[in-house]
Scaffold this motif. Structure first.
Motif, mmCIF file in Angstrom:
data_model
loop_
_atom_site.group_PDB
_atom_site.id
_atom_site.type_symbol
_atom_site.label_atom_id
_atom_site.label_comp_id
_atom_site.label_asym_id
_atom_site.label_seq_id
_atom_site.Cartn_x
_atom_site.Cartn_y
_atom_site.Cartn_z
ATOM 1 N N UNK B 32 9.832 10.185 -3.500
ATOM 2 C CA UNK B 32 9.133 9.617 -2.359
ATOM 3 C C UNK B 32 9.425 8.128 -2.349
ATOM 4 N N UNK B 34 9.557 4.166 -0.521
ATOM 5 C CA UNK B 34 8.763 3.236 0.275
ATOM 6 C C UNK B 34 9.473 1.884 0.361
ATOM 7 N N UNK B 36 7.919 -2.007 1.029
ATOM 8 C CA UNK B 36 6.746 -2.847 1.242
ATOM 9 C C UNK B 36 7.209 -4.264 1.544
ATOM 10 N N UNK B 46 2.627 -1.894 3.565
ATOM 11 C CA UNK B 46 3.639 -0.864 3.756
ATOM 12 C C UNK B 46 4.423 -1.092 5.047
ATOM 13 N N UNK B 49 7.929 4.661 4.978
ATOM 14 C CA UNK B 49 7.996 5.572 3.841
ATOM 15 C C UNK B 49 8.804 6.803 4.215
ATOM 16 N N UNK B 51 9.414 10.896 2.817
ATOM 17 C CA UNK B 51 9.110 11.983 1.897
ATOM 18 C C UNK B 51 10.097 13.127 2.080
ATOM 19 N N UNK B 90 10.097 -5.280 -0.929
ATOM 20 C CA UNK B 90 10.164 -4.471 -2.139
ATOM 21 C C UNK B 90 10.420 -3.013 -1.801
ATOM 22 N N UNK B 94 8.076 6.713 -5.863
ATOM 23 C CA UNK B 94 6.904 7.324 -6.473
ATOM 24 C C UNK B 94 7.228 8.747 -6.887
ATOM 25 N N UNK B 98 3.958 4.780 -9.079
ATOM 26 C CA UNK B 98 4.668 3.964 -8.104
ATOM 27 C C UNK B 98 5.405 2.829 -8.807
ATOM 28 N N UNK B 99 6.746 2.842 -8.737
ATOM 29 C CA UNK B 99 7.557 1.825 -9.397
ATOM 30 C C UNK B 99 8.320 1.018 -8.357
ATOM 31 N N UNK B 100 8.402 -0.292 -8.586
ATOM 32 C CA UNK B 100 9.002 -1.200 -7.621
ATOM 33 C C UNK B 100 10.308 -1.787 -8.130
#
Lengths: 113, 110
Positions: B32, B34, B36, B46, B49, B51, B90, B94, B98-100
């Protein structure tokens, strides 16, 4: 804005002292996260929680502990603050896990001198 | 372990120029994704996104992103930037947390 409150917003503390940051939410979201933001590193996950008393480590958890005794509160504790922990700390919440949007708090600027 | 890499640390462009920010992730399964944005002095918000479904995702403020599974990429685009797009962007993935990525600072000159 989602109902997330971080406290304090700013703090200066001395090396070796314990520090606790609080994240409070009014959204009843299951997931809560603590990140630190540093130039050149983006946001790095410290710890996260997927329910009351259910927590797990992130990628930079050394020197930090967390507690979640209620759905609405997620506490981050620096056991013995060091200068390397000077950073901006963000709390985030999410309703579900992997597919839900995360909402962020305003951040806490912590300076360890 | 999942990881996210963003190719550009700082991008400077003029108003009306087109913007493309690169993002690659390392996990080979279903993810998933994203994007930001963080405006100066503010918290993250946000943009968009992904999915599943249509790999071209449209977000707020005229931003869009394309998911290319074969390249493990999720690049962000905007055809014509404005001064108000000056911010840090960013990419995040996920899987179970959640990792950036490290972020890209975008400066738009008026």
């Amino acid at each position: 804005d989602a109902g997330i409150t971080q406290s304090p917003r700013h703090k200066v503390t001395e090396t070796g002292t314990p520090v606790t940051l609080r994240c409070h939410q009014t959204e009843n979201h299951r997931y809560m996260y603590w990140y630190r933001q540093d130039p050149g590193h983006g946001l790095r996950l410290i710890h996260y929680s997927y329910g009351v008393k259910d927590t797990d480590k992130g990628e930079v958890s050394d020197g930090y502990s967390v507690s979640r005794s209620k759905t609405e509160d997620f506490l981050l504790t620096l056991e013995s603050a060091t200068s390397s922990q000077t950073s901006v700390y963000f709390c985030a919440i999410a309703q579900a896990g992997e597919t839900a949007e995360a909402f962020f708090g305003q951040g806490t600027r912590l300076t360890v001198v | 372990a999942q990881s996210v890499s963003q190719h550009n640390h700082h991008v400077i462009l003029s108003e009306a120029a087109s913007l493309e920010l690169g993002c690659n992730y390392s996990y080979g399964g279903t993810v998933n994704l994203f994007w930001y944005v963080q405006y100066p002095g503010q918290h993250l918000q946000l943009l968009l996104k992904y999915f599943s479904g249509d790999p071209l995702v449209k977000g707020i403020k005229g931003f869009e992103a394309e998911f290319i599974k074969s390249k493990f990429s999720f690049n962000l685009r905007k055809p014509s930037v404005q001064w108000s797009d000056t911010a840090e962007y960013f990419c995040a993935v996920n899987l179970y947390k959640l990792s950036f990525g490290a972020g890209t600072t975008v400066t738009v000159r008026a």
